[in-house]
Design a protein around this motif. Structure first.
Motif, PDB file in Angstrom:
ATOM      1  N   PHE A 136       0.841  -1.202   0.000  1.00  8.39           N
ATOM      2  CA  PHE A 136       0.000   0.000   0.000  1.00  8.39           C
ATOM      3  C   PHE A 136       0.873   1.248   0.000  1.00  8.39           C
ATOM      4  O   PHE A 136       1.896   1.298   0.691  1.00  8.39           O
ATOM      5  CB  PHE A 136      -0.882   0.046   1.243  1.00  8.39           C
ATOM      6  CG  PHE A 136      -1.794  -1.139   1.393  1.00  8.39           C
ATOM      7  CD1 PHE A 136      -2.996  -1.194   0.705  1.00  8.39           C
ATOM      8  CD2 PHE A 136      -1.454  -2.204   2.212  1.00  8.39           C
ATOM      9  CE1 PHE A 136      -3.847  -2.288   0.835  1.00  8.39           C
ATOM     10  CE2 PHE A 136      -2.287  -3.301   2.351  1.00  8.39           C
ATOM     11  CZ  PHE A 136      -3.497  -3.342   1.659  1.00  8.39           C
ATOM     12  N   THR A 137       0.456   2.244  -0.760  1.00  4.24           N
ATOM     13  CA  THR A 137       1.091   3.558  -0.677  1.00  4.24           C
ATOM     14  C   THR A 137       0.279   4.408   0.296  1.00  4.24           C
ATOM     15  O   THR A 137      -0.822   4.025   0.705  1.00  4.24           O
ATOM     16  CB  THR A 137       1.088   4.258  -2.050  1.00  4.24           C
ATOM     17  OG1 THR A 137      -0.287   4.451  -2.439  1.00  4.24           O
ATOM     18  CG2 THR A 137       1.808   3.413  -3.099  1.00  4.24           C
ATOM     19  N   ARG A 143      -7.312   6.541   0.972  1.00  4.84           N
ATOM     20  CA  ARG A 143      -8.583   6.315   0.254  1.00  4.84           C
ATOM     21  C   ARG A 143      -9.472   5.326   1.007  1.00  4.84           C
ATOM     22  O   ARG A 143     -10.563   5.000   0.546  1.00  4.84           O
ATOM     23  CB  ARG A 143      -8.290   5.794  -1.160  1.00  4.84           C
ATOM     24  CG  ARG A 143      -7.660   6.861  -2.058  1.00  4.84           C
ATOM     25  CD  ARG A 143      -7.084   6.252  -3.319  1.00  4.84           C
ATOM     26  NE  ARG A 143      -8.110   5.689  -4.191  1.00  4.84           N
ATOM     27  CZ  ARG A 143      -7.867   4.876  -5.227  1.00  4.84           C
ATOM     28  NH1 ARG A 143      -6.609   4.530  -5.477  1.00  4.84           N
ATOM     29  NH2 ARG A 143      -8.848   4.411  -5.947  1.00  4.84           N
ATOM     30  N   MET A 144      -8.995   4.861   2.163  1.00  7.17           N
ATOM     31  CA  MET A 144      -9.768   3.883   2.940  1.00  7.17           C
ATOM     32  C   MET A 144     -10.596   4.579   4.016  1.00  7.17           C
ATOM     33  O   MET A 144     -10.263   5.685   4.437  1.00  7.17           O
ATOM     34  CB  MET A 144      -8.798   2.893   3.602  1.00  7.17           C
ATOM     35  CG  MET A 144      -8.040   2.069   2.590  1.00  7.17           C
ATOM     36  SD  MET A 144      -6.824   1.041   3.406  1.00  7.17           S
ATOM     37  CE  MET A 144      -6.169   0.192   1.979  1.00  7.17           C
ATOM     38  N   PRO A 145     -11.665   3.899   4.473  1.00  3.25           N
ATOM     39  CA  PRO A 145     -12.481   4.516   5.532  1.00  3.25           C
ATOM     40  C   PRO A 145     -11.645   4.730   6.788  1.00  3.25           C
ATOM     41  O   PRO A 145     -10.902   3.841   7.197  1.00  3.25           O
ATOM     42  CB  PRO A 145     -13.584   3.486   5.778  1.00  3.25           C
ATOM     43  CG  PRO A 145     -13.114   2.222   5.161  1.00  3.25           C
ATOM     44  CD  PRO A 145     -12.178   2.589   4.065  1.00  3.25           C
ATOM     45  N   ARG A 146     -11.761   5.921   7.358  1.00 11.75           N
ATOM     46  CA  ARG A 146     -10.883   6.253   8.492  1.00 11.75           C
ATOM     47  C   ARG A 146     -11.675   6.577   9.746  1.00 11.75           C
ATOM     48  O   ARG A 146     -12.870   6.849   9.687  1.00 11.75           O
ATOM     49  CB  ARG A 146      -9.963   7.397   8.113  1.00 11.75           C
ATOM     50  CG  ARG A 146     -10.684   8.680   7.761  1.00 11.75           C
ATOM     51  CD  ARG A 146      -9.745   9.772   7.296  1.00 11.75           C
ATOM     52  NE  ARG A 146      -9.321   9.637   5.899  1.00 11.75           N
ATOM     53  CZ  ARG A 146      -8.752  10.611   5.203  1.00 11.75           C
ATOM     54  NH1 ARG A 146      -8.508  11.768   5.777  1.00 11.75           N
ATOM     55  NH2 ARG A 146      -8.415  10.429   3.956  1.00 11.75           N
ATOM     56  N   GLN A 147     -10.978   6.568  10.855  1.00 13.96           N
ATOM     57  CA  GLN A 147     -11.596   6.861  12.155  1.00 13.96           C
ATOM     58  C   GLN A 147     -10.752   7.878  12.927  1.00 13.96           C
ATOM     59  O   GLN A 147      -9.549   7.972  12.721  1.00 13.96           O
ATOM     60  CB  GLN A 147     -11.681   5.586  13.012  1.00 13.96           C
ATOM     61  CG  GLN A 147     -12.666   4.566  12.496  1.00 13.96           C
ATOM     62  CD  GLN A 147     -12.778   3.360  13.430  1.00 13.96           C
ATOM     63  OE1 GLN A 147     -12.072   3.263  14.428  1.00 13.96           O
ATOM     64  NE2 GLN A 147     -13.668   2.453  13.082  1.00 13.96           N
TER      65      GLN A 147
ATOM     66  N   LYS B  50     -14.191  -6.013  -0.082  1.00 10.83           N
ATOM     67  CA  LYS B  50     -12.837  -5.526  -0.310  1.00 10.83           C
ATOM     68  C   LYS B  50     -12.871  -4.201  -1.048  1.00 10.83           C
ATOM     69  O   LYS B  50     -13.729  -3.961  -1.893  1.00 10.83           O
ATOM     70  CB  LYS B  50     -12.040  -6.562  -1.098  1.00 10.83           C
ATOM     71  CG  LYS B  50     -11.711  -7.772  -0.239  1.00 10.83           C
ATOM     72  CD  LYS B  50     -10.571  -8.584  -0.808  1.00 10.83           C
ATOM     73  CE  LYS B  50     -10.389  -9.813   0.051  1.00 10.83           C
ATOM     74  NZ  LYS B  50      -9.211 -10.569  -0.278  1.00 10.83           N
ATOM     75  N   LEU B  51     -11.914  -3.352  -0.720  1.00 12.52           N
ATOM     76  CA  LEU B  51     -11.850  -2.036  -1.343  1.00 12.52           C
ATOM     77  C   LEU B  51     -11.094  -2.091  -2.649  1.00 12.52           C
ATOM     78  O   LEU B  51     -11.202  -1.196  -3.479  1.00 12.52           O
ATOM     79  CB  LEU B  51     -11.162  -1.053  -0.396  1.00 12.52           C
ATOM     80  CG  LEU B  51     -11.800  -0.913   0.992  1.00 12.52           C
ATOM     81  CD1 LEU B  51     -10.821  -0.279   1.968  1.00 12.52           C
ATOM     82  CD2 LEU B  51     -13.073  -0.094   0.902  1.00 12.52           C
ATOM     83  N   GLY B  52     -10.283  -3.121  -2.812  1.00 10.58           N
ATOM     84  CA  GLY B  52      -9.490  -3.236  -4.043  1.00 10.58           C
ATOM     85  C   GLY B  52      -8.345  -2.263  -4.096  1.00 10.58           C
ATOM     86  O   GLY B  52      -7.847  -1.930  -5.173  1.00 10.58           O
TER      87      GLY B  52
END
Lengths: 424, 243
Positions: A136-137, A143-147, B50-52
């Motif tokens: 992962f960069t 771009r992922m769901p965050r908290q 999955k987010l991919g």
């Protein structure tokens, strides 16, 4: 949530212990009034800062504290370690209030210096017992769901210099390996879902990209529970000394697990027994045996003001202030004594009481100039009561180094000078 | 600030002031019926779909970073080295901090000795006296040593240095002893059996569920120890050797 505060009149009676002492307090106040008979030039004369223009916007484009606060800084204890690149400095707890530690004052602990990483060049690899190893960069992670979560981070060695007795004068040095910020990041379970963890997975190994390649093993239950892979603290990017651009947040567990500059997570079926979990961060007991994987930070509290670096300056009205926390949940109550544990009162908890977070408490009291022996003791939501140092030594001996959460004593003398002491 | 202030700018500032006041005015109006339920903490994002995101790690990439070694030998690279070879490497790369015989210089860690000291007032926690697993030596030296030039030793050098550390700790006696990925897991460290997992919730059960005393809890209080006697706080005069 909070403990009931004692009415002021009641506490005043207890602390002053009689009318004679109370009278002495008022005499002090009287002489102060006499001094004020002369007009104060700071009021009667126009001061420079009121007459002339101050600095314009952008003079401090990021912002720094007032120049009169320059003593508010992290400090190290140089004789503790061999080199500053593998060392620790301490948060000035006595200069702070509320529950949030400013990012620039969060204590630092490095094992190979601060890694200087351009975020575009940072990679996080997850591999091992997974369906598909992934890289992962920072862009991917953002771009992922965050908290957002507020948690304390305490080094397991916090107060470790006090196992054999009172040693350092100042809560910055005895208790300053703790800070509390709001972290922003992605739950580790989201990342693990992306790689697909195999059913045989039991442990994870977290590894840093710094020159110590810091690594710790983490049970998968915790990884899937509340671990966060964070890129921001207190609303801004992580500070370099706190793991920029990416670190692990392991709520309630010893700080050594919170791997900074996190570059790799390996999924496996047993712990790695890394140097940090065998030669360090194990608790040597009196019988010569050692506990390992002592992850939880037990309930603890400390009075930050007054304390040796923040002595009492005025008789009469004063505010006692302190911090309490528990790695097992929330703080349920804090008791404070001013007479060395003969009598206690409930402290007034103010501000948010959050899970695995610092919690602020106060006692508003009058001081007539008598000697005080101040202690605080915390109870958490699991019913754990912070032990005395002697109670801890009885079960753990004095060779443990880590996890010293014993009750701290400050001795305030007649002149307000305050010292780290132990009492029996 | 100059006296000739641009009137357009002033107007702009006034507009900002008006905007800032707007919410106060709104508060005097009767509360509108909420169209949404009150804000509530949403549950943590479900990792169901999955987010991919991310890309597959290549075998060469995993190999480059997969430096961890476990007690069961997982992660050991192929290679070998003798005590004698390790002595040479150690003197060149390690002795300036750790001493020729692992006795430690200044505050740098002591690596050998300390056997039988763990119950004493001054326990010496060395590889021989304390560390439970030999893999930890290999893993740590590989990732973090030499200090300031990490990950610079070859697998053969790592086996040799590890063999020399075993020799310094009297765990192997022969200078010609060769450590390799083949015989690595057969070497056991003396203190391995002394470690056990956290049991605070059982052995320290007494710290839970107590109702603490609030008044007249003890008749007398005596000061038994004072930090100023040691005088080791930073900014004070002396800085003694403390471990």
């Amino acid at each position: 949530m909070t403990s009931p505060a004692k009415p002021d009149a009641l506490s005043r009676r207890r602390f002053l212990g009689g009318a004679a002492l109370a009278g002495a307090g008022f005499a002090g106040a009287g002489s102060a009034r006499a001094e004020m008979a002369k007009p104060d030039p700071l009021i009667t004369e126009v001061q420079d800062w009121s007459r002339y223009l101050g600095e314009g916007v952008d003079k401090r484009p990021y912002g720094t504290p007032s120049r009169f606060e320059k003593n508010v800084m992290r400090r190290d204890v140089s004789w503790l370690t061999a080199s500053p690149e593998s060392s620790v400095n301490f948060t000035p707890l006595h200069e702070l209030d509320g529950i949030i530690t400013p990012s620039g004052l969060c204590f630092e602990r490095h094992h190979g210096g601060i890694a200087d990483i351009e975020p575009a060049n940072h990679r996080l690899m997850i591999h091992g017992l997974v369906d598909k190893p992934l890289v992962f960069t920072m862009e991917d992670i953002k771009r992922m769901p965050r908290q957002n979560r507020i948690h304390f981070l305490e080094c397991a060695a916090n107060s470790g210099m006090e196992w054999r007795g009172a040693q350092l004068n100042g809560c910055q040095f005895t208790h300053g390996m703790v800070h509390n910020v709001m972290y922003t990041g992605v739950p580790l379970k989201v990342l693990l879902a992306e790689v697909g963890v195999k059913p045989s997975a039991k442990w994870l190994m977290l590894e840093g990209a710094d020159s110590s390649g810091m690594n710790r093993s983490l049970p998968i239950e915790k990884a899937l529970d509340d671990v966060l892979i964070a890129f921001a603290m207190n609303g801004e990017a992580l500070r370099p000394e706190q793991g920029y651009p990416l670190r692990a947040v392991i709520p309630g567990w010893e700080g050594n697990l919170w791997v900074k500059w996190l570059r790799r997570i390996e999924v496996g079926d047993q712990p790695w027994q890394a140097r940090e979990e065998t030669s360090k961060y194990t608790d040597l007991l009196a019988d010569g045996r050692s506990r390992r994987f002592t992850f939880f930070m037990d309930a603890k509290s400390v009075v930050t003001n007054p304390s040796p670096q923040a002595p009492l300056k005025q008789k009469g009205r004063n505010v006692l202030s302190g911090l309490a926390w528990s790695g097992r949940g929330t703080i349920k109550r804090v008791d404070v004594t001013l007479d060395g544990g003969k009598n206690w009162q409930h402290a007034r908890i103010d501000g948010p009481v959050l899970d695995k977070s610092l919690t602020r408490f106060y006692v508003d009291f009058d001081w007539a100039g008598q000697d005080l022996l101040i202690q605080s003791r915390a109870m958490d939501s699991t019913g754990y009561l912070q032990p005395t140092k002697d109670e801890l030594r009885k079960v753990r001996g004095t060779n443990s180094i880590y996890h010293n959460n014993g009750i701290q004593t400050w001795h305030v003398k007649a002149n307000g000078e305050t010292e780290n002491v132990e009492i029996g | 600030m100059s006296r000739s202030v641009n009137p357009a700018l002033l107007a702009g500032l006034a507009a900002i002031a008006v905007l800032a006041a707007a919410p106060l005015i709104a508060q005097t109006k009767p509360a509108a019926k909420p169209t949404h339920p009150p804000a509530k903490a949403a549950p943590a994002p479900a990792p169901a779909a999955k987010l991919g995101l991310g890309r597959e790690a290549l075998p060469e990439e995993i190999k480059a970073w997969d430096i961890a070694v476990r007690p069961d030998g997982k992660g050991l690279p192929p290679g070998k080295g003798t005590v004698k070879q390790g002595d040479e490497i150690f003197q060149a790369q390690c002795a300036s901090c750790h001493g020729e015989f692992g006795q430690g210089n200044g505050r740098w860690p002591v690596l050998a000795g300390g056997i039988g000291s763990l119950k004493s007032d001054r326990p010496e926690k060395t590889i021989g006296s304390f560390w439970p697993d030999l893999s930890t030596v290999f893993d740590y030296v590989r990732r973090a040593m030499p200090y300031g030039n990490a990950q610079s030793l070859s697998p053969d050098e790592l086996y040799a240095v590890t063999a020399y550390l075993l020799y310094l700790n009297d765990i192997v006696k022969d200078e010609d002893f060769e450590l390799s990925d083949k015989n690595f897991t057969s070497v056991k460290l003396p203190n391995a059996a002394a470690f056990y997992d956290d049991d605070r919730e059982t052995t320290e059960k007494a710290f839970w569920g107590k109702e603490p005393c609030m008044t007249n809890c003890k008749p007398e209080v005596k000061i038994t120890g004072r930090a100023v006697i040691l005088d080791v706080t930073p900014d004070s005069k002396t800085a003694p050797k403390v471990d």
